[in-house]
Design a protein around this motif. Structure first.
Motif, PDB file in Angstrom:
ATOM      1  N   GLU A 105     -30.051   1.027  21.942  1.00 22.54           N
ATOM      2  CA  GLU A 105     -30.414   2.087  22.881  1.00 22.54           C
ATOM      3  C   GLU A 105     -30.675   1.542  24.279  1.00 22.54           C
ATOM      4  N   THR A 138     -17.894  15.571  20.303  1.00 21.79           N
ATOM      5  CA  THR A 138     -17.441  14.379  19.594  1.00 21.79           C
ATOM      6  C   THR A 138     -15.939  14.487  19.358  1.00 21.79           C
ATOM      7  N   LEU A 193     -22.942  -3.861  14.990  1.00 24.46           N
ATOM      8  CA  LEU A 193     -23.061  -3.221  16.301  1.00 24.46           C
ATOM      9  C   LEU A 193     -21.800  -3.345  17.145  1.00 24.46           C
ATOM     10  N   SER A 196     -15.544   1.513  19.503  1.00 20.76           N
ATOM     11  CA  SER A 196     -15.939   1.983  18.174  1.00 20.76           C
ATOM     12  C   SER A 196     -15.140   1.292  17.070  1.00 20.76           C
ATOM     13  N   LYS A 256     -17.971   7.372  14.313  1.00 22.68           N
ATOM     14  CA  LYS A 256     -19.355   6.936  14.511  1.00 22.68           C
ATOM     15  C   LYS A 256     -19.409   5.426  14.699  1.00 22.68           C
ATOM     16  N   TYR A 257     -20.371   4.988  15.477  1.00 22.97           N
ATOM     17  CA  TYR A 257     -20.608   3.546  15.608  1.00 22.97           C
ATOM     18  C   TYR A 257     -22.074   3.321  15.960  1.00 22.97           C
ATOM     19  N   SER A 258     -22.535   2.099  15.790  1.00 25.12           N
ATOM     20  CA  SER A 258     -23.929   1.757  16.096  1.00 25.12           C
ATOM     21  C   SER A 258     -23.985   0.817  17.290  1.00 25.12           C
ATOM     22  N   THR A 259     -24.982   1.048  18.129  1.00 23.05           N
ATOM     23  CA  THR A 259     -25.221   0.178  19.276  1.00 23.05           C
ATOM     24  C   THR A 259     -26.725   0.119  19.509  1.00 23.05           C
ATOM     25  N   VAL A 299     -29.120   2.661  17.572  1.00 19.91           N
ATOM     26  CA  VAL A 299     -28.801   4.087  17.574  1.00 19.91           C
ATOM     27  C   VAL A 299     -27.360   4.311  17.134  1.00 19.91           C
ATOM     28  N   GLU A 300     -27.114   5.504  16.585  1.00 19.57           N
ATOM     29  CA  GLU A 300     -25.756   5.862  16.181  1.00 19.57           C
ATOM     30  C   GLU A 300     -25.141   6.723  17.278  1.00 19.57           C
ATOM     31  N   ARG A 301     -23.912   6.424  17.616  1.00 24.28           N
ATOM     32  CA  ARG A 301     -23.194   7.173  18.649  1.00 24.28           C
ATOM     33  C   ARG A 301     -21.851   7.625  18.082  1.00 24.28           C
ATOM     34  N   HIS A 302     -21.182   8.486  18.837  1.00 24.56           N
ATOM     35  CA  HIS A 302     -19.861   8.997  18.450  1.00 24.56           C
ATOM     36  C   HIS A 302     -18.900   8.819  19.604  1.00 24.56           C
TER      37      HIS A 302
END
Length: 195
Positions: A7, A175, A89, A59, A2-5, A128-131
């Motif tokens: 939107e 994922t 981020l 990530s 998981k990581y944050s970036t 937002v959280e992404r994978h």
């Protein structure tokens, strides 16, 4: 993983002693995209005294770079990068354009101004959280279609491509963490051949 970036793009303006700092944050996926965003702002704001920037990618957050663009060393790029780190981020580039107002800010003043401009741009963004994603490609006989399609109904899997013929082929996206389980479930279906 998981990581944050962010939107979508965001921007903010910060003024300090008649200098104006225009800050722009953009989500990016690789170095080429980050450099393209930076080049765009350098062209658009060619009349500005400084176009400083920083980006963080991946990530694992190990691919990063910053530029003071003529400001004293460490007074612009590092504070911008510091805000990306403070927000935790990645896959983001921040460009801060400075129009000099005639009053020198000094080293600590510049650091504070670039930091605040970057912070304001990120405050305006939606985080937002992404994978990390993986692709799983395989072939299967038409008779196995039902079993294969049941797996794709899972909300965590999306179909990237599919060809239905005597021998069918499909590429799924999931994922990175879910990929081993998906491969195992596919391997349990008669006739499925993973690539």
């Amino acid at each position: 993983m998981k990581y944050s970036t962010i939107e979508s793009s965001s921007e903010a303006i910060f003024k300090e002693k008649m200098s104006k700092f225009l800050a722009f944050a953009h989500p990016v996926s690789d170095v080429a995209e980050a450099k393209s965003v930076i080049a765009d702002y350098q062209k658009r704001y060619h009349d500005a005294r400084h176009v400083c920037w920083a980006y963080m990618l991946g990530s694992a957050r190990t691919d990063f770079l910053s530029s003071d663009n003529g400001e004293p060393s460490g007074t612009a790029g590092k504070p911008i990068l510091g805000q990306i780190n403070s927000f935790g981020l990645t896959d983001v580039v921040i460009v801060v354009v400075r129009y000099f107002g005639g009053i020198k800010l000094g080293t600590s003043g510049l650091i504070a101004a670039y930091r605040e401009a970057a912070r304001l741009a990120l405050t305006e963004a939606t985080i937002v959280e992404r994978h990390d994603m993986a692709e799983v490609s395989f072939t299967f006989p038409y008779l196995a279609m039902n079993d294969v399609m049941k797996l794709t109904k899972n909300g965590d899997v999306s179909i990237l491509s599919q060809i239905f013929d005597n021998t069918c082929s499909m590429t799924l996206s999931c994922t990175l963490d879910d990929a081993p389980a998906l491969r195992a479930r596919l391997a349990d279906i008669d006739g499925v051949s993973l690539k």
